[in-house]
Design an enzyme around this catalytic site. Structure first.
Site, PDB file in Angstrom:
ATOM      1  N   GLU A  51      76.754  45.376 -19.864  1.00  0.00           N
ATOM      2  CA  GLU A  51      75.372  44.953 -20.148  1.00  0.00           C
ATOM      3  C   GLU A  51      74.662  46.053 -20.925  1.00  0.00           C
ATOM      4  O   GLU A  51      74.927  47.230 -20.684  1.00  0.00           O
ATOM      5  CB  GLU A  51      74.645  44.667 -18.825  1.00  0.00           C
ATOM      6  CG  GLU A  51      75.277  43.500 -18.067  1.00  0.00           C
ATOM      7  CD  GLU A  51      74.632  43.238 -16.701  1.00  0.00           C
ATOM      8  OE1 GLU A  51      73.651  43.912 -16.343  1.00  0.00           O
ATOM      9  OE2 GLU A  51      75.117  42.346 -16.000  1.00  0.00           O
ATOM     10  N   HIS A  86      70.588  39.205 -16.586  1.00  0.00           N
ATOM     11  CA  HIS A  86      70.497  39.948 -15.316  1.00  0.00           C
ATOM     12  C   HIS A  86      69.056  39.986 -14.780  1.00  0.00           C
ATOM     13  O   HIS A  86      68.480  41.064 -14.589  1.00  0.00           O
ATOM     14  CB  HIS A  86      71.043  41.381 -15.476  1.00  0.00           C
ATOM     15  CG  HIS A  86      71.457  42.001 -14.168  1.00  0.00           C
ATOM     16  ND1 HIS A  86      72.462  42.920 -14.065  1.00  0.00           N
ATOM     17  CD2 HIS A  86      71.008  41.813 -12.899  1.00  0.00           C
ATOM     18  CE1 HIS A  86      72.602  43.294 -12.800  1.00  0.00           C
ATOM     19  NE2 HIS A  86      71.725  42.624 -12.073  1.00  0.00           N
TER      20      HIS A  86
HETATM   21  P1  NAD Z   1      75.809  41.830   1.109  1.00  0.00           P
HETATM   22  O1  NAD Z   1      76.508  43.139   1.294  1.00  0.00           O
HETATM   23  O2  NAD Z   1      74.740  41.441   2.074  1.00  0.00           O
HETATM   24  O3  NAD Z   1      76.894  40.646   1.108  1.00  0.00           O
HETATM   25  C1  NAD Z   1      78.123  40.749   0.458  1.00  0.00           C
HETATM   26  C2  NAD Z   1      79.145  39.974   1.290  1.00  0.00           C
HETATM   27  O4  NAD Z   1      80.381  39.945   0.572  1.00  0.00           O
HETATM   28  C3  NAD Z   1      79.441  40.621   2.656  1.00  0.00           C
HETATM   29  O5  NAD Z   1      79.219  39.682   3.705  1.00  0.00           O
HETATM   30  C4  NAD Z   1      80.894  41.017   2.554  1.00  0.00           C
HETATM   31  O6  NAD Z   1      81.585  40.873   3.798  1.00  0.00           O
HETATM   32  C5  NAD Z   1      81.410  40.031   1.527  1.00  0.00           C
HETATM   33  N1  NAD Z   1      82.651  40.454   0.889  1.00  0.00           N
HETATM   34  C6  NAD Z   1      83.047  41.700   0.525  1.00  0.00           C
HETATM   35  N2  NAD Z   1      84.277  41.666  -0.011  1.00  0.00           N
HETATM   36  C7  NAD Z   1      84.670  40.368   0.011  1.00  0.00           C
HETATM   37  C8  NAD Z   1      85.837  39.696  -0.396  1.00  0.00           C
HETATM   38  N3  NAD Z   1      86.867  40.373  -0.945  1.00  0.00           N
HETATM   39  N4  NAD Z   1      85.901  38.372  -0.234  1.00  0.00           N
HETATM   40  C9  NAD Z   1      84.887  37.678   0.312  1.00  0.00           C
HETATM   41  N5  NAD Z   1      83.747  38.253   0.738  1.00  0.00           N
HETATM   42  C10 NAD Z   1      83.640  39.597   0.581  1.00  0.00           C
HETATM   43  O7  NAD Z   1      75.265  41.826  -0.384  1.00  0.00           O
HETATM   44  P2  NAD Z   1      74.062  40.943  -0.994  1.00  0.00           P
HETATM   45  O8  NAD Z   1      72.794  41.656  -0.825  1.00  0.00           O
HETATM   46  O9  NAD Z   1      74.181  39.547  -0.484  1.00  0.00           O
HETATM   47  O10 NAD Z   1      74.451  40.985  -2.549  1.00  0.00           O
HETATM   48  C11 NAD Z   1      75.544  40.224  -3.043  1.00  0.00           C
HETATM   49  C12 NAD Z   1      75.807  40.534  -4.498  1.00  0.00           C
HETATM   50  O11 NAD Z   1      74.667  40.163  -5.292  1.00  0.00           O
HETATM   51  C13 NAD Z   1      76.066  42.003  -4.815  1.00  0.00           C
HETATM   52  O12 NAD Z   1      77.099  42.082  -5.790  1.00  0.00           O
HETATM   53  C14 NAD Z   1      74.778  42.468  -5.441  1.00  0.00           C
HETATM   54  O13 NAD Z   1      74.966  43.562  -6.298  1.00  0.00           O
HETATM   55  C15 NAD Z   1      74.372  41.215  -6.199  1.00  0.00           C
HETATM   56  N6  NAD Z   1      72.961  41.127  -6.578  1.00  0.00           N
HETATM   57  C16 NAD Z   1      72.665  40.690  -7.846  1.00  0.00           C
HETATM   58  C17 NAD Z   1      71.339  40.568  -8.243  1.00  0.00           C
HETATM   59  C18 NAD Z   1      70.999  40.099  -9.618  1.00  0.00           C
HETATM   60  O14 NAD Z   1      70.036  40.588 -10.193  1.00  0.00           O
HETATM   61  N7  NAD Z   1      71.721  39.159 -10.191  1.00  0.00           N
HETATM   62  C19 NAD Z   1      70.311  40.885  -7.340  1.00  0.00           C
HETATM   63  C20 NAD Z   1      70.646  41.302  -6.061  1.00  0.00           C
HETATM   64  C21 NAD Z   1      71.985  41.415  -5.678  1.00  0.00           C
END
Ligand code: NAD
Length: 272
Positions: A231, A249
């Site tokens: 990005e 994003h």
């Molecule tokens: P979180 O840590 O609460 O949840 C992530 C989940 O993924 C956890 O429950 C974990 O057990 C699971 N996980 C890890 N490895 C895994 C695998 N191999 N298979 C299946 N599940 C698996 O995180 P969150 O706050 O829910 O954020 C999720 C994602 O969203 C992150 O990548 C974060 O960076 C992204 N995000 C993006 C934006 C955006 O602007 N688009 C904003 C916020 C968060």
């Protein structure tokens, strides 16, 4: 501008970054006084954590502040993809065409949503999808079954089962060695024809080239993507794929979320 950041770093004890500025080894080396690095958001994948640890620099993040913003963006992208809203909008507004036949959508009600990663965002997407009368299944090997069941969501034991059963699939895991390329051509082949795919989590969880191909072939009916492997993604090959909805994003870009995250990360840095 990164040069400017590099030249400023030596005088500070703490730095706070968002997703745009990587905190690289080079930057950390320059930060002779650096004690703490704050990430105003969730993902710390733009910070060289190994280098920070080696120098005893604390890395803190604000994982909860933008959960709802990302959740709601996911819902918006899901409906946009199901009903082709951005394409219909473009057709009427930019092309001045009254083309109603072209924009036949699918309904969410009665469809199966597969959520990969049932954490903060994934689980909230699940709750909202249930309100749309979707059947919701999730794959997340690291959570307790009860967490999903309490929300009326079925936790499946194998990714393959989720791939096979879902009409719409959305990924909400962090980007790790395990989740990078979690969805490639191989996984897409196992999905239903006409599946809808969403990535509002991190670029690279769904392989971009394989997704592009699957959109061209029509195996994937539509996709919605907010995050990219590199990005700003202004030259990304996905931008030329058919039936793809993209945003730059902006998952966390709400006034509420930015205020939450700013307050949380400032407090984190102070406690550190
Ligand atoms: P979180 O840590 O609460 O949840 C992530 C989940 O993924 C956890 O429950 C974990 O057990 C699971 N996980 C890890 N490895 C895994 C695998 N191999 N298979 C299946 N599940 C698996 O995180 P969150 O706050 O829910 O954020 C999720 C994602 O969203 C992150 O990548 C974060 O960076 C992204 N995000 C993006 C934006 C955006 O602007 N688009 C904003 C916020 C968060």
């Amino acid at each position: 501008n990164f040069e400017k950041v590099l030249s400023m770093v030596p005088e500070f004890d703490a730095i706070i970054t968002r997703s745009g500025t990587p905190v690289t080894k080079e930057l950390i080396e320059r930060g002779k006084k650096l004690k703490v690095i704050g990430r105003a958001g969730v993902g710390v994948d733009n910070i060289d954590i190994d280098e920070a640890s080696r120098r005893g620099i604390l890395v803190v993040n604000a994982p909860t502040g933008n959960t709802l913003a990302a959740t709601e963006h996911t819902m918006g992208m899901m409906i946009a993809a199901a009903r082709l809203i951005p394409f219909a909008h473009k057709s009427l507004k930019d092309e001045r065409r009254w083309d109603r036949k072209k924009f036949m959508g699918v309904e969410l009600s009665g469809k199966t949503l597969g959520i990969i990663g049932f954490g903060r965002i994934g689980s909230r997407v699940g709750i909202r999808a249930r309100a749309f009368d979707m059947k919701v299944i999730a794959y997340d090997p690291y959570i307790k079954r009860e967490k999903a069941e309490k929300l009326g969501v079925e936790l499946v034991n194998a990714l393959d089962e989720l791939l096979r059963r879902s009409d719409i699939i959305t990924v909400h895991t962090p980007l790790t060695d395990e989740t990078r390329n979690m969805i490639t051509k191989r996984e897409i082949e196992k999905m239903k024809d006409g599946v809808i795919l969403l990535n509002i989590a991190r670029g690279g969880i769904i392989n971009e080239e394989d997704l592009r191909e699957a959109l061209v072939e029509g195996k994937v009916r539509a996709a919605a993507v907010d995050v990219f492997t590199s990005e700003p993604a202004v030259d990304n090959p996905l931008l030329d794929a058919p039936n793809i909805i993209v945003t730059p994003h902006i998952g966390a870009n709400t006034f509420e979320s930015q205020a939450n995250v700013a307050v949380i990360i400032a407090n984190q840095v102070l406690s550190a």
